[in-house]
Design a protein around this motif. Sequence first.
Motif, PDB file in Angstrom:
ATOM      1  N   LEU A 111       5.195 -31.945  82.859  1.00 11.96           N
ATOM      2  CA  LEU A 111       4.266 -31.050  82.238  1.00 11.96           C
ATOM      3  C   LEU A 111       4.566 -29.734  82.791  1.00 11.96           C
ATOM      4  O   LEU A 111       3.900 -29.197  83.491  1.00 11.96           O
ATOM      5  N   ILE A 178      -2.653 -34.629  87.192  1.00 11.01           N
ATOM      6  CA  ILE A 178      -2.375 -35.286  85.818  1.00 11.01           C
ATOM      7  C   ILE A 178      -0.914 -34.976  85.785  1.00 11.01           C
ATOM      8  O   ILE A 178      -0.024 -36.163  85.249  1.00 11.01           O
ATOM      9  N   ALA A 182       1.698 -38.253  85.048  1.00  8.12           N
ATOM     10  CA  ALA A 182       2.554 -38.323  83.897  1.00  8.12           C
ATOM     11  C   ALA A 182       4.160 -38.358  84.338  1.00  8.12           C
ATOM     12  O   ALA A 182       4.807 -39.080  83.558  1.00  8.12           O
ATOM     13  N   ASN A 186       5.944 -41.785  83.182  1.00  7.06           N
ATOM     14  CA  ASN A 186       6.905 -41.407  82.117  1.00  7.06           C
ATOM     15  C   ASN A 186       8.260 -41.278  82.419  1.00  7.06           C
ATOM     16  O   ASN A 186       9.320 -41.266  81.366  1.00  7.06           O
ATOM     17  N   LEU A 187       8.728 -40.711  83.509  1.00  4.83           N
ATOM     18  CA  LEU A 187      10.033 -39.782  83.640  1.00  4.83           C
ATOM     19  C   LEU A 187      10.871 -40.737  84.709  1.00  4.83           C
ATOM     20  O   LEU A 187      11.786 -40.244  85.153  1.00  4.83           O
ATOM     21  N   ILE A 212      -8.140 -37.163  90.186  1.00  2.00           N
ATOM     22  CA  ILE A 212      -8.731 -37.095  88.878  1.00  2.00           C
ATOM     23  C   ILE A 212     -10.135 -37.710  88.657  1.00  2.00           C
ATOM     24  O   ILE A 212     -11.077 -37.553  87.868  1.00  2.00           O
TER      25      ILE A 212
ATOM     26  N   PRO B   9       9.845 -39.173  75.854  1.00  2.00           N
ATOM     27  CA  PRO B   9       9.053 -38.949  77.009  1.00  2.00           C
ATOM     28  C   PRO B   9       7.957 -37.788  76.782  1.00  2.00           C
ATOM     29  O   PRO B   9       7.076 -37.894  77.425  1.00  2.00           O
ATOM     30  N   LEU B  10       8.354 -36.750  75.923  1.00  2.00           N
ATOM     31  CA  LEU B  10       7.172 -35.960  75.637  1.00  2.00           C
ATOM     32  C   LEU B  10       6.188 -36.488  75.357  1.00  2.00           C
ATOM     33  O   LEU B  10       4.830 -36.002  75.515  1.00  2.00           O
ATOM     34  N   SER B  12       4.869 -39.463  75.442  1.00  2.00           N
ATOM     35  CA  SER B  12       4.228 -40.350  76.228  1.00  2.00           C
ATOM     36  C   SER B  12       3.521 -39.748  77.234  1.00  2.00           C
ATOM     37  O   SER B  12       2.499 -39.777  77.914  1.00  2.00           O
ATOM     38  N   SER B  13       4.300 -38.626  77.646  1.00  2.00           N
ATOM     39  CA  SER B  13       3.719 -37.457  78.573  1.00  2.00           C
ATOM     40  C   SER B  13       2.440 -36.922  78.360  1.00  2.00           C
ATOM     41  O   SER B  13       1.452 -36.861  78.752  1.00  2.00           O
ATOM     42  N   ARG B  14       2.489 -36.482  76.812  1.00  2.00           N
ATOM     43  CA  ARG B  14       1.491 -35.791  76.127  1.00  2.00           C
ATOM     44  C   ARG B  14       0.252 -37.124  76.356  1.00  2.00           C
ATOM     45  O   ARG B  14      -0.993 -36.702  76.516  1.00  2.00           O
ATOM     46  N   THR B  16      -0.178 -39.711  78.284  1.00  2.00           N
ATOM     47  CA  THR B  16      -0.858 -39.799  79.705  1.00  2.00           C
ATOM     48  C   THR B  16      -1.862 -38.476  79.822  1.00  2.00           C
ATOM     49  O   THR B  16      -2.881 -38.793  80.611  1.00  2.00           O
ATOM     50  N   MET B  17      -1.246 -37.371  79.512  1.00  2.00           N
ATOM     51  CA  MET B  17      -2.260 -36.126  79.925  1.00  2.00           C
ATOM     52  C   MET B  17      -3.583 -36.253  79.303  1.00  2.00           C
ATOM     53  O   MET B  17      -4.524 -35.975  79.818  1.00  2.00           O
ATOM     54  N   THR B  20      -5.643 -39.122  81.045  1.00  2.00           N
ATOM     55  CA  THR B  20      -6.148 -38.546  82.334  1.00  2.00           C
ATOM     56  C   THR B  20      -7.052 -37.593  82.267  1.00  2.00           C
ATOM     57  O   THR B  20      -7.972 -37.210  82.847  1.00  2.00           O
ATOM     58  N   GLY B  21      -6.775 -36.445  81.225  1.00  2.00           N
ATOM     59  CA  GLY B  21      -7.747 -35.483  81.055  1.00  2.00           C
ATOM     60  C   GLY B  21      -9.121 -36.169  80.743  1.00  2.00           C
ATOM     61  O   GLY B  21     -10.054 -35.521  81.395  1.00  2.00           O
ATOM     62  N   VAL B  23     -10.194 -38.844  81.464  1.00  2.00           N
ATOM     63  CA  VAL B  23     -10.941 -39.588  82.517  1.00  2.00           C
ATOM     64  C   VAL B  23     -11.719 -38.612  83.367  1.00  2.00           C
ATOM     65  O   VAL B  23     -12.830 -38.838  84.203  1.00  2.00           O
TER      66      VAL B  23
END
Lengths: 527, 190
Positions: A111, A178, A182, A186-187, A212, B9-10, B12-14, B16-17, B20-21, B23
């Motif tokens: 991100l 975060i 991520a 994911n990467l 977190i 991956p974008l 899945s990253s979103r 995850t974000m 976790t956000g 949480v």
Amino acid sequence: MTAVTDTSHHEDHHHGPAKGLMRWVLTTNHKDIGSMYLWFSFAMFLTGGAMAMVIRAELFQPGLQIIEPAFFNQMTTMHGLIMVFGAVMPAFVGLANWMIPMMIGAPDMALPRMNNWSFWILPFAALMLISTLFMEGGGPNFGWTFYAPLSTDFSPPSTTFFIFAIHMLGISSIMGAINIIATILNLRAPGMTMMKMPLFVWTWLITAYLLIAVMPVLAGAVTMMLMDIHFGTSFFNAGGGGDPVLFQHIFWFFGHPEVYIMILPSFGIVSAILPTFARKPLFGYTSMVYAVASIAFLSFIVWAHHMFTVGIPLVGELFFMYATMLIAVPTGVKVFNWVSTMFRGSMTFETPMLFSIAFVVLFTIGGFSGLMLSIAPADFQYHDTYFVVAHFHYVLVPGAIFAIFAAAYYWLPKWTGHMYDETLGKTHFWLSFIGMNLTFFPMHFIGLAGMPRRIPDYALQFADFNMIASIGGFMFGATQFLFLFIVIKCIRGGEKVGDNPWETDGLEWSVPSPAPYHTFTTPPDVK
Amino acid sequence: MADKDDKNPLDSSRRTMIRTGLVAGGMFGFGFAMVPIYNVFCKVTGLNGKTDPNPYKYDAEKAQVDTSRTIKVQFVATKNTAMSWDFKPTVTEIKVHPGQVGELDFIARNPTDARMIGQAIPSVTPFQATNFLHKVECFCFTTQTLEAGEEKVMPLRIIVDQALPRHITKLTLSYTLFDVTSMGERTLAS
């Protein structure tokens, strides 16, 4: 498996950094942001260090010589806050930014824009925190733990700015965490399974989860303070039905995991460096991962060992005492693994290795004094004395700070393409090592003899050890300018290095030195 | 991306974000939830020495006086830093049998020339005895308002529970008086 599409690419497809100041303001590049984190952290390290010098100068001799007690309290408070939130945590985030994508074969952080934001909050939060020193009534003077009601009923007006600074630092840390989660989840490059990740990545993944989980609790605690101060609530005011002890529970529910946040990435760094210079693979990789996870879990159920003297019942004292002692088991696993890694290795003692070995030895000393403190009946004697100060400086200075130095020396060739000056690096190590021990070892003795912490003056019998500690402190402080010089010298020039100057394993060593602006735009193949 | 082949991956990253956000947001709420959790925990166990903010329902028929033992109850009156009132008990110690009503007075005087409101917060030591010291009548159930220069005699009636563990022979009931003028009059009882 498809190659990662770099959607953050500029239209003109240039691959180098932009020019000028706006490069740094607008950058989404993990290496740029990592560098900014590291420079910011170093600036804060010097700022917090200057405050430590003021403290040690005042304590050089008994009596009040240089500063007023009120200002002394602000110095101890700000030294703690700046070192924790300004120096150590951002340094680790900076290292994570630089190294994690390169270690797992990712093109960047997951991100990138949020990454930019989490960094740029920091200087403003730090500026706001430091500006409180110049406000009417002075800056925060209630210790870095800001226990209520000292921090609510009896605090200076600037406390509101302190609260918002903590909010901002917390938001920055949470976003950073975060982002790291991520990225790691994911990467990863194809073939980079979880149990193949370098330990630095593993320790940071677990640290990010701790962040977190507990930074929001800290945000809640300062929000309650804010409401008590300005909106007439009574969370911590007994007169209105609240309870000041509740503050300590909430604070330490954050505070204990927080101390592991400041040490777990160090474990990862040392686990990368020791195998390199012992020329042996890390002993017990899997047990290392589980040990870190166990330490992280245990950190949530030991918080009241900071509060043995507030009047918790016997059952509580025993539970928190034994739970705390239990942490020595996974920590012991790690220490033995590091020692076994070095055992019969072909060791050489370059600067990163020196710092790492010092880490293992001195962190273990800090761990043992922690075990002493965990004994509830004995803690009544140690509580709030210099013994505690000695303990946590032994785990934070040679723990967190030495590991950060080790990481900097270890990866400087990768970052700059030049080898640092080994003679100067070793000089930096030895001066830091001697200075640090001279500062903090005598504190064990004066603490056991009963010198309380956070006082600007002391009884005469503590004078000699305090003077030794001050001399060591000045030595340690002055030495850090040498580190600054070494880093700048290394950036500006020096012996050119190849891709893998330490002849070790790891994806970060498969890219050229200095690492190009974009790495792993095509994922590497991990065997 | 490592294990989900077809996913961008974008995305899945979103995901995850967001997770976790959530949480992080949940943990912010948990920080506040610690307040009621702490209060309930302390009320059940009596751990922080806080006594019941409600008057004890005294039942004369059930209250068998246990004359086999005598409990010393000591009284402490403290003023919080900013409090200017005079505040003290008429006696510092009484001896009662469990089940017997003990009575005494606390005296508060407002020496200032302004109307003030005070709130006394009780605390019992040892903590194990907290839930066995009942207050039938107490000035601590509500705030106390004193006009400028006014003096007030405030009665306190307590009963030590017959179930008090036998190893406890001495209790201390401590009051800390807070200046709550800015918060106004109110009652802590529910």
